[in-house]
Design an enzyme around this catalytic site. Structure first.
Site, PDB file in Angstrom:
ATOM      1  N   CYS A  73      49.008  83.479 -97.820  1.00 25.44           N
ATOM      2  CA  CYS A  73      49.622  83.959 -96.583  1.00 25.44           C
ATOM      3  C   CYS A  73      48.473  84.179 -95.719  1.00 25.44           C
ATOM      4  O   CYS A  73      47.506  84.857 -95.569  1.00 25.44           O
ATOM      5  CB  CYS A  73      50.238  85.225 -96.882  1.00 25.44           C
ATOM      6  SG  CYS A  73      50.791  85.846 -95.116  1.00 25.44           S
ATOM      7  N   HIS A 159      54.866  73.696 -98.114  1.00 26.35           N
ATOM      8  CA  HIS A 159      55.091  73.291 -96.772  1.00 26.35           C
ATOM      9  C   HIS A 159      55.736  71.912 -96.527  1.00 26.35           C
ATOM     10  O   HIS A 159      55.103  71.061 -97.101  1.00 26.35           O
ATOM     11  CB  HIS A 159      54.192  73.438 -95.936  1.00 26.35           C
ATOM     12  CG  HIS A 159      53.505  75.036 -95.721  1.00 26.35           C
ATOM     13  ND1 HIS A 159      53.903  75.846 -94.817  1.00 26.35           N
ATOM     14  CD2 HIS A 159      52.519  75.543 -96.358  1.00 26.35           C
ATOM     15  CE1 HIS A 159      53.381  77.039 -94.784  1.00 26.35           C
ATOM     16  NE2 HIS A 159      52.485  76.913 -95.932  1.00 26.35           N
ATOM     17  N   GLU A 208      60.447  80.514 -93.234  1.00 29.58           N
ATOM     18  CA  GLU A 208      59.535  80.779 -94.175  1.00 29.58           C
ATOM     19  C   GLU A 208      60.418  80.996 -95.540  1.00 29.58           C
ATOM     20  O   GLU A 208      61.234  81.623 -95.596  1.00 29.58           O
ATOM     21  CB  GLU A 208      58.726  82.062 -93.962  1.00 29.58           C
ATOM     22  CG  GLU A 208      57.458  81.951 -93.083  1.00 29.58           C
ATOM     23  CD  GLU A 208      56.497  82.939 -93.248  1.00 29.58           C
ATOM     24  OE1 GLU A 208      56.178  83.466 -94.446  1.00 29.58           O
ATOM     25  OE2 GLU A 208      56.052  83.393 -92.428  1.00 29.58           O
ATOM     26  N   CYS A 217      53.475  82.108 -88.786  1.00 24.02           N
ATOM     27  CA  CYS A 217      53.116  81.680 -90.116  1.00 24.02           C
ATOM     28  C   CYS A 217      51.883  80.854 -90.043  1.00 24.02           C
ATOM     29  O   CYS A 217      51.563  79.926 -89.618  1.00 24.02           O
ATOM     30  CB  CYS A 217      54.352  80.588 -90.612  1.00 24.02           C
ATOM     31  SG  CYS A 217      53.968  80.161 -92.311  1.00 24.02           S
ATOM     32  N   GLY A 220      51.696  78.065 -92.273  1.00 24.89           N
ATOM     33  CA  GLY A 220      52.517  76.902 -91.718  1.00 24.89           C
ATOM     34  C   GLY A 220      51.815  76.177 -90.480  1.00 24.89           C
ATOM     35  O   GLY A 220      52.173  75.134 -90.315  1.00 24.89           O
TER      36      GLY A 220
HETATM   37  N1  API Z   1      56.564  82.446 -97.041  1.00 22.64           N
HETATM   38  C1  API Z   1      55.340  82.290 -97.593  1.00 22.64           C
HETATM   39  C2  API Z   1      54.276  83.446 -97.815  1.00 22.64           C
HETATM   40  C3  API Z   1      53.727  83.663 -96.507  1.00 22.64           C
HETATM   41  C4  API Z   1      53.249  82.837 -95.437  1.00 22.64           C
HETATM   42  C5  API Z   1      53.020  83.137 -94.236  1.00 22.64           C
HETATM   43  N2  API Z   1      53.315  84.675 -93.726  1.00 22.64           N
HETATM   44  C6  API Z   1      51.666  82.907 -93.601  1.00 22.64           C
HETATM   45  O1  API Z   1      51.299  83.568 -92.626  1.00 22.64           O
HETATM   46  O2  API Z   1      51.025  82.084 -94.109  1.00 22.64           O
HETATM   47  C7  API Z   1      55.399  81.371 -99.040  1.00 22.64           C
HETATM   48  O3  API Z   1      56.409  81.694 -99.752  1.00 22.64           O
HETATM   49  O4  API Z   1      54.720  80.458 -99.344  1.00 22.64           O
END
Ligand code: API
Length: 274
Positions: A73, A159, A208, A217, A220
């Site tokens: 994250c 991703h 997400e 994100c 992301g």
């Molecule tokens: N939803 C993402 C985790 C949080 C990623 C995002 N909040 C960031 O800032 O990278 C996953 O399941 O891989």
């Protein structure tokens, strides 16, 4: 249990010091804490734990609002650095954290911005993971009879990046939800919708995994820049404009780590009895 509410460009977190207090949360308790009506409310819950590796300062654990534990994250990593610095848990210039996907190196600049070495992106389908027979620059899946093209990359979490003409018009909620849980992603995926403005600027929205669309994100943003550079559309330094604000992402190409720079904000401190 003490907690701190934080955000990175509106991607918001409950951050818990599990070094100085005993914390043992199950998925149901994470879902309750993340609930914006019955709990505190957050996109992800972050645990600050004792390190696993000899060279690390902490272990960094991440739970989506659906209660699932994940390995990366980016926005949370910046808040992690701000948290351990403000709580005086670590006064090192560079903070090394163990995650389930490897190590991150965090640093806070004089300007208050947080820099994260997000590690080297992975492209092998098995490492994303992605159900595909071989590594391709662009993959295609059929959703509701329409062929959808995407670039697949792991930043320690999966991703898929779609290139669109206008992020405002992109079907983030509908197509993002369908792709997030498409069988081509055995562990689901984060779905990025990227509009290339010029070679050093993109607009991005992300649906997400385990949290739906967020205001930002971090991983992301890294995945989108990697995808854009791999497609020959971007230079190595890119400003990523997300609904919640902008991140600076730098990547020198395969084999190099992705570097992310951006803000981290503490909103309030709290205490909750579980
Ligand atoms: N939803 C993402 C985790 C949080 C990623 C995002 N909040 C960031 O800032 O990278 C996953 O399941 O891989």
């Amino acid at each position: 249990m003490r907690f701190t509410k934080m955000h990175g460009l509106g991607n918001d977190f409950i951050v818990i010091d599990a070094v100085s207090q005993q914390v043992d949360l199950n998925a149901g308790q994470v879902r309750f804490l993340a609930d914006r009506h019955f709990g505190v409310g957050c996109d992800q819950l972050l645990l600050v734990e004792k390190p696993i590796s000899a060279n690390a300062d902490f272990k960094y654990r991440i739970f989506n609002s659906d209660g699932g534990e994940v390995s990366q994250c980016g926005n949370g990593a910046r808040c992690f650095a701000r948290f351990v610095r403000d709580k005086q848990l670590c006064d090192k210039e560079e903070i090394v954290v163990d995650t389930d996907a490897g190590q991150l190196v965090l640093g806070i600049g004089q300007d208050g911005m947080v820099r994260v070495n997000m590690g080297v992106p992975r492209h092998d389908p098995a490492q994303i993971p992605l159900n595909a027979p071989s590594q391709l620059p662009i993959y295609h899946v059929v959703v509701d009879g329409e062929s959808i093209a995407f670039v697949a990359v792991s930043m320690g979490n999966p991703h898929a990046v779609l290139i669109v003409d206008d992020v405002e018009q992109a079907p983030v909620a509908s197509l993002g939800r369908r792709l997030e849980s498409h069988e081509v992603f055995p562990q689901r995926a984060n779905i990025g919708f990227m509009q290339v403005v010029d070679r050093s600027r993109i607009k991005l929205r992300v649906y997400e995994r385990g949290a739906a669309e967020t205001l930002a994100c971090g991983s992301g943003a890294c995945a989108a820049v990697v995808a854009g550079i791999e497609q020959g559309l971007l230079d190595s330094k890119v400003n990523v404009c997300l609904p919640g604000g902008a991140l600076q992402i730098d990547w020198s190409g395969r084999g190099f780590p992705v570097l992310m720079t951006g803000p981290a904000v503490t909103v309030f401190e709290g205490w909750i009895r579980l």
